[in-house]
Design a protein around this motif. Structure first.
Motif, mmCIF file in Angstrom:
data_model
loop_
_atom_site.group_PDB
_atom_site.id
_atom_site.type_symbol
_atom_site.label_atom_id
_atom_site.label_comp_id
_atom_site.label_asym_id
_atom_site.label_seq_id
_atom_site.Cartn_x
_atom_site.Cartn_y
_atom_site.Cartn_z
ATOM 1 N N PHE A 84 86.200 -29.749 -14.448
ATOM 2 C CA PHE A 84 85.471 -28.814 -13.596
ATOM 3 C C PHE A 84 86.281 -27.533 -13.433
ATOM 4 N N VAL A 85 85.585 -26.388 -13.426
ATOM 5 C CA VAL A 85 86.242 -25.099 -13.197
ATOM 6 C C VAL A 85 85.888 -24.656 -11.777
ATOM 7 N N ARG A 112 86.097 -36.035 -13.772
ATOM 8 C CA ARG A 112 87.177 -36.583 -12.957
ATOM 9 C C ARG A 112 88.371 -35.653 -12.865
ATOM 10 N N PHE A 113 88.280 -34.471 -13.511
ATOM 11 C CA PHE A 113 89.425 -33.570 -13.583
ATOM 12 C C PHE A 113 89.014 -32.140 -13.274
ATOM 13 N N LYS A 114 90.000 -31.302 -12.934
ATOM 14 C CA LYS A 114 89.723 -29.886 -12.691
ATOM 15 C C LYS A 114 90.766 -29.018 -13.377
ATOM 16 N N VAL A 115 90.391 -27.778 -13.657
ATOM 17 C CA VAL A 115 91.288 -26.826 -14.306
ATOM 18 C C VAL A 115 92.159 -26.173 -13.233
ATOM 19 N N VAL A 116 93.477 -26.108 -13.488
ATOM 20 C CA VAL A 116 94.413 -25.505 -12.535
ATOM 21 C C VAL A 116 94.942 -24.174 -13.067
ATOM 22 N N LYS A 117 95.330 -24.160 -14.348
ATOM 23 C CA LYS A 117 95.887 -22.940 -14.952
ATOM 24 C C LYS A 117 95.201 -22.633 -16.268
ATOM 25 N N LEU A 134 87.559 -26.757 -25.773
ATOM 26 C CA LEU A 134 86.685 -26.886 -26.941
ATOM 27 C C LEU A 134 85.400 -26.088 -26.733
ATOM 28 N N GLU A 135 84.803 -26.244 -25.539
ATOM 29 C CA GLU A 135 83.578 -25.496 -25.226
ATOM 30 C C GLU A 135 83.418 -25.401 -23.719
ATOM 31 N N ARG A 136 82.660 -24.392 -23.293
ATOM 32 C CA ARG A 136 82.322 -24.243 -21.880
ATOM 33 C C ARG A 136 80.939 -24.839 -21.683
ATOM 34 N N ILE A 137 80.820 -25.687 -20.667
ATOM 35 C CA ILE A 137 79.546 -26.376 -20.461
ATOM 36 C C ILE A 137 79.113 -26.258 -19.007
ATOM 37 N N GLY A 138 77.834 -26.404 -18.789
ATOM 38 C CA GLY A 138 77.285 -26.478 -17.439
ATOM 39 C C GLY A 138 76.751 -27.873 -17.213
ATOM 40 N N ILE A 139 77.168 -28.508 -16.125
ATOM 41 C CA ILE A 139 76.736 -29.873 -15.818
ATOM 42 C C ILE A 139 75.808 -29.821 -14.619
ATOM 43 N N GLU A 140 74.641 -30.435 -14.772
ATOM 44 C CA GLU A 140 73.667 -30.431 -13.667
ATOM 45 C C GLU A 140 74.141 -31.349 -12.555
ATOM 46 N N ALA A 141 73.999 -30.871 -11.312
ATOM 47 C CA ALA A 141 74.402 -31.654 -10.148
ATOM 48 C C ALA A 141 73.445 -32.817 -9.945
ATOM 49 N N LYS A 142 73.961 -33.866 -9.307
ATOM 50 C CA LYS A 142 73.131 -35.034 -9.006
ATOM 51 C C LYS A 142 72.136 -34.692 -7.900
ATOM 52 N N ARG A 193 76.930 -26.960 -12.402
ATOM 53 C CA ARG A 193 78.364 -26.884 -12.116
ATOM 54 C C ARG A 193 79.096 -26.485 -13.391
ATOM 55 N N LYS A 194 79.894 -25.422 -13.289
ATOM 56 C CA LYS A 194 80.562 -24.883 -14.468
ATOM 57 C C LYS A 194 81.770 -25.747 -14.823
ATOM 58 N N SER A 195 81.816 -26.192 -16.053
ATOM 59 C CA SER A 195 82.887 -27.063 -16.526
ATOM 60 C C SER A 195 83.252 -26.686 -17.952
ATOM 61 N N CYS A 196 84.225 -27.401 -18.501
ATOM 62 C CA CYS A 196 84.570 -27.183 -19.907
ATOM 63 C C CYS A 196 85.041 -28.487 -20.520
ATOM 64 N N ARG A 197 84.803 -28.624 -21.816
ATOM 65 C CA ARG A 197 85.302 -29.775 -22.571
ATOM 66 C C ARG A 197 86.712 -29.422 -23.038
ATOM 67 N N VAL A 198 87.646 -30.323 -22.791
ATOM 68 C CA VAL A 198 89.050 -30.065 -23.107
ATOM 69 C C VAL A 198 89.594 -31.211 -23.949
ATOM 70 N N GLN A 199 90.353 -30.858 -24.985
ATOM 71 C CA GLN A 199 91.052 -31.875 -25.766
ATOM 72 C C GLN A 199 92.509 -31.845 -25.363
#
Length: 160
Positions: free
Chosen positions: A101-102, A136-141, A69-77, A84-90
């Motif tokens: 997480f990417v 809680r998830f990561k991109v594989v492909k 859906l979108e590419r997002i950056g999540i700030e580390a604790k 941390r580069k991530s993306c919203r996925v449906q």
């Protein structure tokens, strides 16, 4: 003394109601009791209850496909400081939206919006990992090609 010997069994004093049923027809009672008592074991209950499946976006599967859906950056604790580069996925199977997480440096460049991605767990059985909150998830492909192969330049992303 003889009366006491008659009251006593082979394993000492026998009291009514002490211990488990031992009769020749006690099998069903023992089996049902064991089935009931298993649920008092925390690990067994967690593994076999259906609430965990309902709460899990994958629905018990190890991987799931979704649309970015979108590419997002999540700030580390704290105490770390990074985005941390991530993306919203449906997810395709049930429409649930998750953050994934990417991994690896620069791999977010291989992912565009509306790409089909394969998502897996992050390795802590439903818990977020390290300093990335709520992921809680990561991109594989991406588009059917492994992210690692794209990163190592062994394959190219197919043109659509």
């Amino acid at each position: 003394e003889r009366e006491r010997e008659r009251e006593r069994g082979s394993e000492g004093w026998v009291r009514m109601g002490a211990g488990k049923p031992r009769g020749i027809r006690a099998g069903r009672k023992l089996r049902e009791h064991r089935k009931e008592q298993k649920w008092h074991n925390k690990r067994y209950a967690r593994a076999h209850s259906l609430t965990g499946l309902k709460a899990n976006p994958f629905g018990g599967a190890s991987h799931a496909k979704g649309i970015v859906l979108e590419r997002i950056g999540i700030e580390a604790k704290q105490p770390n400081s990074a985005i941390r580069k991530s993306c919203r996925v449906q997810l395709i199977k049930n429409g649930k939206k998750i953050a994934a997480f990417v991994p690896r440096d620069g791999c977010l460049n291989f992912i565009e919006e509306n790409d089909e991605v394969l998502i897996s767990g992050f390795g802590r059985k439903g818990h977020s990992v390290g300093d990335i909150p709520g992921v809680r998830f990561k991109v594989v492909k991406v588009a059917g090609v492994a992210l690692l192969a794209l990163f190592k330049a062994k394959k190219e992303k197919p043109r659509t």
